[in-house]
Design a protein around this motif. Structure first.
Motif, PDB file in Angstrom:
ATOM      1  N   ALA A 178       7.024  11.918   2.889  1.00  0.00           N
ATOM      2  CA  ALA A 178       7.670  11.010   1.937  1.00  0.00           C
ATOM      3  C   ALA A 178       6.708   9.886   1.547  1.00  0.00           C
ATOM      4  N   GLU A 179       6.486   9.705   0.244  1.00  0.00           N
ATOM      5  CA  GLU A 179       5.618   8.629  -0.221  1.00  0.00           C
ATOM      6  C   GLU A 179       6.371   7.306  -0.154  1.00  0.00           C
ATOM      7  N   LEU A 180       5.740   6.305   0.479  1.00  0.00           N
ATOM      8  CA  LEU A 180       6.382   5.006   0.670  1.00  0.00           C
ATOM      9  C   LEU A 180       5.412   3.872   0.392  1.00  0.00           C
ATOM     10  N   ASP A 181       5.962   2.719   0.013  1.00  0.00           N
ATOM     11  CA  ASP A 181       5.195   1.479  -0.055  1.00  0.00           C
ATOM     12  C   ASP A 181       5.416   0.748   1.259  1.00  0.00           C
ATOM     13  N   ASP A 241      -3.202   7.255   2.770  1.00  0.00           N
ATOM     14  CA  ASP A 241      -3.190   7.979   4.044  1.00  0.00           C
ATOM     15  C   ASP A 241      -1.935   8.814   4.178  1.00  0.00           C
ATOM     16  N   ARG A 242      -2.071   9.935   4.892  1.00  0.00           N
ATOM     17  CA  ARG A 242      -0.947  10.826   5.186  1.00  0.00           C
ATOM     18  C   ARG A 242      -0.699  10.743   6.679  1.00  0.00           C
ATOM     19  N   ILE A 243       0.461  10.218   7.059  1.00  0.00           N
ATOM     20  CA  ILE A 243       0.809  10.013   8.458  1.00  0.00           C
ATOM     21  C   ILE A 243       1.916  10.964   8.862  1.00  0.00           C
ATOM     22  N   GLU A 244       1.743  11.575  10.011  1.00  0.00           N
ATOM     23  CA  GLU A 244       2.789  12.405  10.602  1.00  0.00           C
ATOM     24  C   GLU A 244       3.219  11.738  11.900  1.00  0.00           C
ATOM     25  N   VAL A 245       4.522  11.593  12.080  1.00  0.00           N
ATOM     26  CA  VAL A 245       5.094  11.032  13.302  1.00  0.00           C
ATOM     27  C   VAL A 245       6.077  12.050  13.838  1.00  0.00           C
ATOM     28  N   MET A 263       0.844  -1.162   0.000  1.00  0.00           N
ATOM     29  CA  MET A 263       0.000   0.000   0.000  1.00  0.00           C
ATOM     30  C   MET A 263       0.893   1.229   0.000  1.00  0.00           C
ATOM     31  N   LYS A 264       0.454   2.263  -0.692  1.00  0.00           N
ATOM     32  CA  LYS A 264       1.206   3.522  -0.740  1.00  0.00           C
ATOM     33  C   LYS A 264       0.616   4.485   0.283  1.00  0.00           C
ATOM     34  N   ILE A 265       1.499   5.039   1.120  1.00  0.00           N
ATOM     35  CA  ILE A 265       1.107   6.059   2.081  1.00  0.00           C
ATOM     36  C   ILE A 265       2.177   7.135   2.098  1.00  0.00           C
ATOM     37  N   VAL A 266       1.896   8.225   2.781  1.00  0.00           N
ATOM     38  CA  VAL A 266       2.861   9.309   2.924  1.00  0.00           C
ATOM     39  C   VAL A 266       3.182   9.434   4.411  1.00  0.00           C
ATOM     40  N   ILE A 267       4.459   9.315   4.744  1.00  0.00           N
ATOM     41  CA  ILE A 267       4.908   9.460   6.130  1.00  0.00           C
ATOM     42  C   ILE A 267       5.838  10.658   6.204  1.00  0.00           C
ATOM     43  N   ASN A 268       5.449  11.634   6.996  1.00  0.00           N
ATOM     44  CA  ASN A 268       6.251  12.852   7.162  1.00  0.00           C
ATOM     45  C   ASN A 268       6.680  13.437   5.816  1.00  0.00           C
TER      46      ASN A 268
END
Length: 64
Positions: free
Chosen positions: A8-11, A53-57, A1-6
């Motif tokens: 950056a788009e990642l699988d 989803d766009r996740i911020e950590v 699944m593709k998401i965005v963390i901070n």
């Protein structure tokens, strides 16, 4: 699944927020938000992720 963390788009393989934090190597105390909504630590194991989803950590910092 593709998401965005901070920003950056990642699988990723993870399907929950808790699994994502483990998969990406986040440890210690962090604050999390998914799609700009705060997710408390107690809810991470049941918070299911969706493609896009766009996740911020964010890790707390000490300072003066």
């Amino acid at each position: 699944m593709k998401i965005v963390i901070n920003g950056a788009e990642l699988d990723v393989v993870a399907t929950t927020l808790a699994a994502l934090l483990e998969e990406r190597g986040f440890s210690g105390r962090v604050a999390t938000a998914v799609n700009e909504t705060f997710v408390p630590a107690a809810m991470r194991a049941t918070h299911m992720l969706q493609n896009g989803d766009r996740i911020e950590v964010v890790a707390p910092m000490q300072g003066g």
